[in-house]
Structure formats: C-alpha cells, structure tokens
Design an enzyme around this catalytic site. Sequence first.
Site, PDB file in Angstrom:
ATOM      1  N   ARG A 127     -34.636 -14.702  18.543  1.00  0.00           N
ATOM      2  CA  ARG A 127     -33.665 -14.787  19.656  1.00  0.00           C
ATOM      3  C   ARG A 127     -34.367 -15.139  20.969  1.00  0.00           C
ATOM      4  O   ARG A 127     -35.466 -14.688  21.257  1.00  0.00           O
ATOM      5  CB  ARG A 127     -32.966 -13.444  19.822  1.00  0.00           C
ATOM      6  CG  ARG A 127     -32.180 -13.369  21.130  1.00  0.00           C
ATOM      7  CD  ARG A 127     -31.306 -12.164  21.231  1.00  0.00           C
ATOM      8  NE  ARG A 127     -31.915 -10.959  20.730  1.00  0.00           N
ATOM      9  CZ  ARG A 127     -31.227  -9.887  20.399  1.00  0.00           C
ATOM     10  NH1 ARG A 127     -29.918  -9.878  20.503  1.00  0.00           N
ATOM     11  NH2 ARG A 127     -31.848  -8.819  19.958  1.00  0.00           N
ATOM     12  N   ARG A 160     -36.739 -10.838  24.339  1.00  0.00           N
ATOM     13  CA  ARG A 160     -36.600  -9.428  24.710  1.00  0.00           C
ATOM     14  C   ARG A 160     -37.808  -8.630  24.220  1.00  0.00           C
ATOM     15  O   ARG A 160     -38.311  -8.876  23.128  1.00  0.00           O
ATOM     16  CB  ARG A 160     -35.321  -8.868  24.063  1.00  0.00           C
ATOM     17  CG  ARG A 160     -34.173  -8.778  25.029  1.00  0.00           C
ATOM     18  CD  ARG A 160     -32.870  -8.496  24.363  1.00  0.00           C
ATOM     19  NE  ARG A 160     -32.819  -7.299  23.542  1.00  0.00           N
ATOM     20  CZ  ARG A 160     -31.712  -6.857  22.943  1.00  0.00           C
ATOM     21  NH1 ARG A 160     -30.584  -7.522  23.088  1.00  0.00           N
ATOM     22  NH2 ARG A 160     -31.738  -5.776  22.205  1.00  0.00           N
ATOM     23  N   ARG A 171     -35.054  -0.224  15.066  1.00  0.00           N
ATOM     24  CA  ARG A 171     -33.669  -0.279  15.554  1.00  0.00           C
ATOM     25  C   ARG A 171     -32.687  -0.334  14.387  1.00  0.00           C
ATOM     26  O   ARG A 171     -31.626   0.288  14.437  1.00  0.00           O
ATOM     27  CB  ARG A 171     -33.489  -1.504  16.476  1.00  0.00           C
ATOM     28  CG  ARG A 171     -34.132  -1.289  17.845  1.00  0.00           C
ATOM     29  CD  ARG A 171     -34.379  -2.582  18.592  1.00  0.00           C
ATOM     30  NE  ARG A 171     -33.211  -3.396  18.747  1.00  0.00           N
ATOM     31  CZ  ARG A 171     -33.226  -4.719  18.939  1.00  0.00           C
ATOM     32  NH1 ARG A 171     -34.388  -5.357  19.012  1.00  0.00           N
ATOM     33  NH2 ARG A 171     -32.113  -5.378  19.068  1.00  0.00           N
TER      34      ARG A 171
HETATM   35  P1  AP5 Z   1     -27.013 -11.463  19.233  1.00  0.00           P
HETATM   36  O1  AP5 Z   1     -25.632 -11.970  19.458  1.00  0.00           O
HETATM   37  O2  AP5 Z   1     -27.901 -11.380  20.415  1.00  0.00           O
HETATM   38  O3  AP5 Z   1     -26.965 -10.056  18.446  1.00  0.00           O
HETATM   39  P2  AP5 Z   1     -26.532  -8.606  18.909  1.00  0.00           P
HETATM   40  O4  AP5 Z   1     -25.660  -8.042  17.843  1.00  0.00           O
HETATM   41  O5  AP5 Z   1     -25.984  -8.641  20.308  1.00  0.00           O
HETATM   42  O6  AP5 Z   1     -27.927  -7.885  18.836  1.00  0.00           O
HETATM   43  P3  AP5 Z   1     -28.655  -6.894  19.837  1.00  0.00           P
HETATM   44  O7  AP5 Z   1     -30.092  -6.899  19.458  1.00  0.00           O
HETATM   45  O8  AP5 Z   1     -28.309  -7.200  21.262  1.00  0.00           O
HETATM   46  O9  AP5 Z   1     -28.015  -5.543  19.423  1.00  0.00           O
HETATM   47  P4  AP5 Z   1     -28.561  -4.173  19.712  1.00  0.00           P
HETATM   48  O10 AP5 Z   1     -27.363  -3.377  19.381  1.00  0.00           O
HETATM   49  O11 AP5 Z   1     -29.799  -3.799  19.023  1.00  0.00           O
HETATM   50  O12 AP5 Z   1     -29.024  -4.247  21.249  1.00  0.00           O
HETATM   51  P5  AP5 Z   1     -28.400  -3.672  22.590  1.00  0.00           P
HETATM   52  O13 AP5 Z   1     -28.740  -4.621  23.657  1.00  0.00           O
HETATM   53  O14 AP5 Z   1     -26.998  -3.269  22.385  1.00  0.00           O
HETATM   54  O15 AP5 Z   1     -27.666 -12.377  18.085  1.00  0.00           O
HETATM   55  C1  AP5 Z   1     -29.004 -12.177  17.656  1.00  0.00           C
HETATM   56  C2  AP5 Z   1     -29.649 -13.548  17.365  1.00  0.00           C
HETATM   57  O16 AP5 Z   1     -29.013 -14.132  16.219  1.00  0.00           O
HETATM   58  C3  AP5 Z   1     -29.485 -14.572  18.490  1.00  0.00           C
HETATM   59  O17 AP5 Z   1     -30.651 -15.348  18.583  1.00  0.00           O
HETATM   60  C4  AP5 Z   1     -28.288 -15.447  18.062  1.00  0.00           C
HETATM   61  O18 AP5 Z   1     -28.394 -16.781  18.544  1.00  0.00           O
HETATM   62  C5  AP5 Z   1     -28.411 -15.401  16.531  1.00  0.00           C
HETATM   63  N1  AP5 Z   1     -27.110 -15.412  15.863  1.00  0.00           N
HETATM   64  C6  AP5 Z   1     -25.978 -14.741  16.251  1.00  0.00           C
HETATM   65  N2  AP5 Z   1     -24.973 -14.973  15.378  1.00  0.00           N
HETATM   66  C7  AP5 Z   1     -25.488 -15.778  14.399  1.00  0.00           C
HETATM   67  C8  AP5 Z   1     -24.944 -16.349  13.207  1.00  0.00           C
HETATM   68  N3  AP5 Z   1     -23.672 -16.137  12.842  1.00  0.00           N
HETATM   69  N4  AP5 Z   1     -25.764 -17.120  12.444  1.00  0.00           N
HETATM   70  C9  AP5 Z   1     -27.060 -17.348  12.806  1.00  0.00           C
HETATM   71  N5  AP5 Z   1     -27.627 -16.836  13.931  1.00  0.00           N
HETATM   72  C10 AP5 Z   1     -26.849 -16.048  14.721  1.00  0.00           C
HETATM   73  O19 AP5 Z   1     -29.236  -2.336  22.775  1.00  0.00           O
HETATM   74  C11 AP5 Z   1     -30.617  -2.362  23.066  1.00  0.00           C
HETATM   75  C12 AP5 Z   1     -31.138  -0.938  23.207  1.00  0.00           C
HETATM   76  O20 AP5 Z   1     -30.466  -0.271  24.299  1.00  0.00           O
HETATM   77  C13 AP5 Z   1     -30.922  -0.026  22.000  1.00  0.00           C
HETATM   78  O21 AP5 Z   1     -31.945  -0.161  21.039  1.00  0.00           O
HETATM   79  C14 AP5 Z   1     -30.928   1.348  22.673  1.00  0.00           C
HETATM   80  O22 AP5 Z   1     -32.237   1.755  22.950  1.00  0.00           O
HETATM   81  C15 AP5 Z   1     -30.228   1.097  23.990  1.00  0.00           C
HETATM   82  N6  AP5 Z   1     -28.776   1.322  23.921  1.00  0.00           N
HETATM   83  C16 AP5 Z   1     -27.805   0.382  24.124  1.00  0.00           C
HETATM   84  N7  AP5 Z   1     -26.585   0.926  23.985  1.00  0.00           N
HETATM   85  C17 AP5 Z   1     -26.790   2.241  23.685  1.00  0.00           C
HETATM   86  C18 AP5 Z   1     -25.913   3.314  23.388  1.00  0.00           C
HETATM   87  N8  AP5 Z   1     -24.586   3.163  23.374  1.00  0.00           N
HETATM   88  N9  AP5 Z   1     -26.467   4.527  23.104  1.00  0.00           N
HETATM   89  C19 AP5 Z   1     -27.798   4.699  23.127  1.00  0.00           C
HETATM   90  N10 AP5 Z   1     -28.690   3.724  23.376  1.00  0.00           N
HETATM   91  C20 AP5 Z   1     -28.188   2.496  23.647  1.00  0.00           C
HETATM   92 MG    MG Z   2     -26.585  -7.822  22.151  1.00  0.00          MG
END
Ligand code: AP5
Ligand code: MG
Length: 216
Positions: A127, A160, A171
């Site tokens: 990503r 990231r 994760r």
């Molecule tokens: P992308 O769309 O970026 O995926 P995503 O589901 O948004 O993945 P994240 O890594 O952002 O999810 P996450 O839940 O771990 O992170 P978050 O920021 O919420 O797609 C990924 C890649 O695949 C991209 O390159 C895209 O181009 C590609 N892609 C997408 N769709 C595709 C397809 N169909 N086919 C092929 N390729 C594709 O959280 C980060 C951190 O914050 C957590 O680890 C935690 O520490 C903290 N945090 C956030 N929210 C909370 C909460 N509610 N409680 C506690 N801690 C939290």
């Molecule tokens: Mg995301």
Amino acid sequence: MNIILLGPPGAGKGTQAEQIVEAYGTVHISTGDIFRKNIKENTELGKKVKEYIDKGLLVPDELVVELVADRLMQDDVKKGFMLDGFPRTIFQAEELDKVLSKLGTKIDTVVNIEVNPDILIERAVGRRICKGDGSTYHVKFNPPKKEGICDTCGQALYQRDDDKEETVKNRISVYTDQTKPLIDYYTKQNNIANINGEQNIDTVFEDIKAALGSDK
Ligand code: AP5
Ligand code: MG
C-alpha cells in the site's frame, strides 16, 4: 445513511470509503486516520497512541470511545456518517450503541469486507498513500500512473509505518482475537452485509452499492 465498515487490516475499508463518500456524500470517520494525523502533529493524543499503533496493537478503548462520541456529536454527521475502523471490540460496539441511542439515531448497514489473511499481507505491504490528499494506492493492484506520485494532486506517496510485514501479522492476529467477534454481534442485530473483498476494487464497490441500496 449511517454505515460501519468492518474488516481486517488491508481488506479495503479505506479504498471503498473513498468511493462511498463520492457516491453517497456520507461523512468518513476513520479512527486510524485521526490517530495518524495526531501522531504527525505530535499532539497529546498522538503521543499516547503512537506506541500501540507502531506495535500493531489496539489503542485502549477509553481513548477511542470518547473520541468517536465527540465526533458523532458534531453537526456535519447529521447527513449520514461512515465509521471506518470503529468499533473494533465488543466494548466499543456496546458504547457506540449507547451513544447512538442518546443521539436518537442508529446504524443502517454494517458492511463487512471479507478477505483471507494471506492476501491481506500483500495488500498492506504494497500500500502507498498520498501525503497530500490521502488517496490510497497499491504498487501492484492499484498503481498510480507515475510511480510514487499521486494521480489527483501530484504529491509524493509514502508507506505507513505499521505496514511492515511483522506488524501487519500482529494486526491480523489482533483483528482475529478482538474484532472478528463483531461479525456475530452485528449478525444478531440483523444489519450486516457480508461482501467478498477478494474481487477487484470496482466489483467490491458494486456489491457494496447493491447492499446499501439507493438511499442517501
Ligand atoms: P485499504 O483500503 O487501505 O485497506 P483498509 O481496510 O483500510 O486497511 P487498514 O490497514 O487501513 O486497516 P486497519 O484496520 O488495520 O487500519 P486503521 O487505519 O483502521 O487497502 C489496503 C491496500 O490494498 C491498498 O494498497 C489498496 O490499494 C489495496 N486494495 C484495496 N482493495 C483492493 C482490492 N479489492 N483488490 C486489490 N487490492 C486492493 O488502524 C490503524 C491502527 O490504529 C490500528 O492498528 C490500531 O492501533 C489503531 N486503531 C484504529 N482504530 C482503532 C479502534 N477503533 N480501536 C483501537 N485502536 C484503533
Ligand atoms: Mg484504512
């Protein structure tokens, strides 16, 4: 329309959120994006959450729930909101239900994007994100027209800090232990739409649109 985007790390929540915002005009609330912005700006919240995020662990519930509750009280969300990455624990889901009931509103659809772990690692590690407008790319699956440069705003792309393979594995295991039980929680509430996230980006979006219907 009020939506929750549920799914493991790298499932495509942020990618689909970009398209949903464009089509439905909902307000996108990503707890991960809010935390990363605070880390970048070195705020008090940013200092508190950085070590958890760097290790691929969840930020403690009490820090997240208050943040989302405050955000949901702002006026702009009245036209509809989309939670991306929240709730992530049963406790967060129960607290969200309480906040929404106080506000006299509810979640219409939980969009659960399903992708198997082996695919998730490749997605997260490849990503790239735009420094300017936050658009999401993938070196193989969704490359920019010019390597390392955002198609829409021309700024540089970055990776990231938590997208290193070892952290992504953590994760995914945190997701399996603490977040996956939410699928049962929302299945019981009867408002979940399970979407095959292993299809290409446009097909996934077509399935999400079919699940959401034409309401705005
Ligand atoms: P992308 O769309 O970026 O995926 P995503 O589901 O948004 O993945 P994240 O890594 O952002 O999810 P996450 O839940 O771990 O992170 P978050 O920021 O919420 O797609 C990924 C890649 O695949 C991209 O390159 C895209 O181009 C590609 N892609 C997408 N769709 C595709 C397809 N169909 N086919 C092929 N390729 C594709 O959280 C980060 C951190 O914050 C957590 O680890 C935690 O520490 C903290 N945090 C956030 N929210 C909370 C909460 N509610 N409680 C506690 N801690 C939290
Ligand atoms: Mg995301």
